[in-house]
Design an enzyme around this catalytic site. Structure first.
Site, PDB file in Angstrom:
ATOM      1  N   TYR A   1     -12.667   9.689  11.136  1.00 47.79           N
ATOM      2  CA  TYR A   1     -13.106   8.551  10.343  1.00 47.79           C
ATOM      3  C   TYR A   1     -14.373   8.928   9.571  1.00 47.79           C
ATOM      4  O   TYR A   1     -15.125   9.802  10.008  1.00 47.79           O
ATOM      5  CB  TYR A   1     -13.386   7.344  11.235  1.00 47.79           C
ATOM      6  CG  TYR A   1     -12.141   6.629  11.722  1.00 47.79           C
ATOM      7  CD1 TYR A   1     -10.870   7.039  11.342  1.00 47.79           C
ATOM      8  CD2 TYR A   1     -12.234   5.531  12.571  1.00 47.79           C
ATOM      9  CE1 TYR A   1      -9.740   6.397  11.781  1.00 47.79           C
ATOM     10  CE2 TYR A   1     -11.102   4.869  13.022  1.00 47.79           C
ATOM     11  CZ  TYR A   1      -9.854   5.311  12.627  1.00 47.79           C
ATOM     12  OH  TYR A   1      -8.731   4.662  13.073  1.00 47.79           O
TER      13      TYR A   1
ATOM     14  N   GLN B   1       0.825  -1.204   0.000  1.00 45.55           N
ATOM     15  CA  GLN B   1       0.000   0.000   0.000  1.00 45.55           C
ATOM     16  C   GLN B   1       0.860   1.256   0.000  1.00 45.55           C
ATOM     17  O   GLN B   1       2.061   1.216   0.288  1.00 45.55           O
ATOM     18  CB  GLN B   1      -0.918   0.003   1.219  1.00 45.55           C
ATOM     19  CG  GLN B   1      -0.192  -0.163   2.534  1.00 45.55           C
ATOM     20  CD  GLN B   1      -1.073  -0.697   3.645  1.00 45.55           C
ATOM     21  OE1 GLN B   1      -2.294  -0.673   3.564  1.00 45.55           O
ATOM     22  NE2 GLN B   1      -0.459  -1.188   4.715  1.00 45.55           N
TER      23      GLN B   1
ATOM     24  N   ASP C   1      -7.496  -5.425  14.261  1.00 49.60           N
ATOM     25  CA  ASP C   1      -7.428  -3.993  13.962  1.00 49.60           C
ATOM     26  C   ASP C   1      -7.134  -3.834  12.477  1.00 49.60           C
ATOM     27  O   ASP C   1      -6.008  -3.590  12.066  1.00 49.60           O
ATOM     28  CB  ASP C   1      -6.346  -3.341  14.816  1.00 49.60           C
ATOM     29  CG  ASP C   1      -6.214  -1.845  14.547  1.00 49.60           C
ATOM     30  OD1 ASP C   1      -7.096  -1.280  13.865  1.00 49.60           O
ATOM     31  OD2 ASP C   1      -5.234  -1.248  15.010  1.00 49.60           O
ATOM     32  N   SER C   2      -8.158  -3.992  11.676  1.00 45.01           N
ATOM     33  CA  SER C   2      -7.976  -3.994  10.222  1.00 45.01           C
ATOM     34  C   SER C   2      -8.414  -2.678   9.611  1.00 45.01           C
ATOM     35  O   SER C   2      -9.187  -1.924  10.206  1.00 45.01           O
ATOM     36  CB  SER C   2      -8.784  -5.128   9.588  1.00 45.01           C
ATOM     37  OG  SER C   2     -10.168  -4.883   9.735  1.00 45.01           O
ATOM     38  N   SER C   3      -7.928  -2.434   8.405  1.00 45.64           N
ATOM     39  CA  SER C   3      -8.440  -1.313   7.621  1.00 45.64           C
ATOM     40  C   SER C   3      -9.720  -1.770   6.925  1.00 45.64           C
ATOM     41  O   SER C   3     -10.258  -2.839   7.213  1.00 45.64           O
ATOM     42  CB  SER C   3      -7.381  -0.847   6.614  1.00 45.64           C
ATOM     43  OG  SER C   3      -6.874  -1.934   5.870  1.00 45.64           O
TER      44      SER C   3
ATOM     45  N   ASP D   1       1.149 -12.534   7.071  1.00 44.53           N
ATOM     46  CA  ASP D   1      -0.277 -12.560   6.756  1.00 44.53           C
ATOM     47  C   ASP D   1      -1.062 -13.064   7.966  1.00 44.53           C
ATOM     48  O   ASP D   1      -0.859 -14.193   8.434  1.00 44.53           O
ATOM     49  CB  ASP D   1      -0.491 -13.476   5.553  1.00 44.53           C
ATOM     50  CG  ASP D   1      -1.940 -13.537   5.101  1.00 44.53           C
ATOM     51  OD1 ASP D   1      -2.803 -12.898   5.749  1.00 44.53           O
ATOM     52  OD2 ASP D   1      -2.210 -14.224   4.101  1.00 44.53           O
TER      53      ASP D   1
END
Length: 401
Positions: free
Chosen positions: A337, A143, A268-270, A249
């Site tokens: 957010y 990213q 804690d993901s995007s 991963d």
């Protein structure tokens, strides 16, 4: 400008294109201003309005710096710091008809003095922050990574054009995603954190004296390194000796985890695009349930109830199938957010009852000496987080049947 509009006209019949613009100020080569558009995606309807947007942006840029102009890119301009703007198309996945397409991710920009966050995940709106200085810009294997100093929210971490945290309001997210699950069970000892490369969740997990071991699996090492450099008060969690950091991963890590090995898993993901997509799918939740002990808990980032009720509905459905204990949705306020709120899915496996709405495991106050005081979380806001507006409550409760 005519060349840009001609290029846009020529591609307007293709399914999707991605542009990246870069500019610098001719009058001050040492103070280059980057204008990245990470995964800049257009629909055909948007292309029709783009000439007016470019015209307005150009006028804004001229007001901010009369010496800045737009022209075709030249490598020597970048080296010498002269005024330049580059426009390129990135094509990745061949379509069935032979065209090159790429899954839309986001359309976010830094124009002179401002960062604006836009995405197909929240169409028709944007959130902007005034930029004082771009501190870091890089591209990892996964990213685009940007850090900038904002005028009102301190330093800001941006991944693939989407704000991940700011110094001012990160506490609301980090504290809630951590303490909602960990304060709901007595004496958690072994915790797994998936994602969260900034280290904020680690900082909060470390407040719990009963925790003996913390596994942390983050796929992108650049996020870890950048966070340690620019957000030391957030990344302080990495200094805790109980932390075992694995760069890899999270999906694969969970598949290899021993059955029943964790008291709590925090994801804690995007957003569910790009590298985090798998973290929202049913097989992943099945792996989480397998890795938890009886009565173990999981908390995962679960989007905005104002924007993503369809995604939330799917998450709730999957979790009710997989987790045979308690399944709950909570939310909190995070001003930077999208829509100003973010949600959490909290579930427990079959075993000892878990009442997420009433905390039973208070935080050790001595943790404030090393990790700083809590800024957001308390017992009252813990319980209040599970109070849902009527429209969301109706959808979520319907999945219980």
């Amino acid at each position: 400008m005519k060349k840009i509009l001609t290029a846009i006209h020529r591609i307007s019949t293709s399914p999707s294109y991605i542009f990246r613009f870069t500019t610098s100020h001719q009058h001050n080569p040492a103070a280059k201003t980057l204008i990245p558009l990470s995964h800049f995606c257009f629909s055909r309807s948007f292309l029709g309005s783009l000439p007016n947007l470019i015209s307005r942006a150009t006028m804004d840029a001229k007001e901010a710096s009369p010496a800045t102009d737009l022209k075709r890119p030249r490598e020597e301009d970048e080296i010498n710091g002269a005024a330049a703007a580059s426009m390129e198309t990135e094509n990745s996945v061949p379509a069935a008809n032979g065209d090159q397409t790429k899954e839309p991710a986001c359309f976010s920009s830094v124009i002179p003095g401002w960062f604006s966050e836009m995405s197909p995940m929240w169409p028709g709106e944007a959130h902007s922050l005034k930029v004082e200085k771009i501190l870091f810009q890089g591209k990892s294997d996964y990213q685009d990574v940007i850090v900038f100093q904002s005028a009102t929210y301190g330093k800001v971490l941006v991944l693939d054009g989407v704000i991940q945290l700011t110094e001012r309001d990160e506490c609301a997210y980090q504290e809630m995603i951590t303490h909602l699950p960990l304060c709901s069970i007595p004496n958690p000892k072994k915790v797994l954190v998936i994602g969260g490369g900034d280290g904020g969740v680690l900082r909060e997990v470390a407040r719990h004296a009963s925790v003996e071991h913390i596994d942390m699996c983050e796929i992108d090492k650049m996020v870890v390194d950048v966070s340690k450099q620019f957000f030391p008060n957030v990344a302080i969690g990495y200094e805790d000796p109980r932390v075992n950091l694995v760069i890899g991963d999270g999906v694969a890590f969970l598949k290899n985890a021993a059955e029943g090995s964790y008291d709590a898993v925090i994801v804690d993901s995007s957003d569910p695009i790009g590298p985090a997509k798998e973290l929202f799918e049913k097989p992943f939740f099945q792996s989480v349930a397998r890795a938890l002990r009886p009565g173990g808990v999981v908390c995962t980032q679960a989007e905005s109830l104002w924007l993503h009720m369809d995604i939330i509905e799917d998450i709730v459905s999957n979790c009710r199938e997989i987790f045979k204990g308690s399944v709950n949705y909570a939310w909190t306020s995070v001003p930077t957010y999208p829509s100003g709120v973010i949600g959490f899915m909290l579930c427990s496996t079959e075993g000892p009852d878990v009442d997420f709405k009433h905390p039973v495991n208070p935080i050790d106050e001595s943790s404030s000496k090393s990790n700083g005081p809590l800024k957001f979380y308390n017992a009252e806001i813990h319980s209040a987080a599970f109070c849902l507006p009527s429209f969301a409550k109706k959808v979520i409760e319907s999945k219980a049947n």
